[in-house]
Design an enzyme around this catalytic site. Structure first.
Site, mmCIF file in Angstrom:
data_model
loop_
_atom_site.group_PDB
_atom_site.id
_atom_site.type_symbol
_atom_site.label_atom_id
_atom_site.label_comp_id
_atom_site.label_asym_id
_atom_site.label_seq_id
_atom_site.Cartn_x
_atom_site.Cartn_y
_atom_site.Cartn_z
ATOM 1 C CG HIS A 23 28.094 40.658 43.259
ATOM 2 N ND1 HIS A 23 29.289 40.734 43.932
ATOM 3 C CD2 HIS A 23 28.329 41.142 42.016
ATOM 4 C CE1 HIS A 23 30.217 41.237 43.124
ATOM 5 N NE2 HIS A 23 29.648 41.497 41.952
ATOM 6 C CB CYS A 47 28.862 43.492 39.329
ATOM 7 S SG CYS A 47 28.451 42.231 38.105
#
Length: 113
Positions: free
Chosen positions: A72, A88
């Site tokens: 992301h 992440c």
């Protein structure tokens, strides 16, 4: 491209897009998981994409087949290149938009130490 794949190299904090012949097409710097919440190693696929997911995820979220993990953007560009996330893979917003435009859902993602 259907045979493209992504390799995330945690040791050099980089994400590479490879073509079907395993040649690097693009490379991007990334932020990764910190010591207590390390980015998982293994083979995954991109299962969804969401524009403007809100919160700290920047302009785009690409969910991985491992629940709660994704590639992301970020609202904190100074975190790129560092061990700061909850596991992440963070990218500059412009980079994650570029990557998303190049890879479809079901693209293979290999995360290696």
């Amino acid at each position: 491209m259907p045979n493209d794949r992504i390799i995330v190299d945690l040791s050099d904090r980089s994400l590479y897009l490879l073509d079907g012949s395993n040649r690097v097409i693009r490379g991007f710097p990334v932020g990764i998981g910190k010591m207590l919440t390390q980015t998982p190693h293994g083979e995954f696929t991109i299962i969804n994409k969401q524009l403007n997911p809100g919160g700290p995820f920047g302009v785009l979220w690409m969910g991985l087949s491992k629940p709660h993990y994704g590639i992301h953007g970020t609202n904190n560009p100074s975190s790129i290149g560092k061990e700061v996330s909850h596991g992440c893979i963070r990218m500059f917003n412009s980079d994650v938009l570029t990557l998303s435009s190049l890879v479809p859902i079901h693209t293979r993602v290999t995360i290696r130490p």
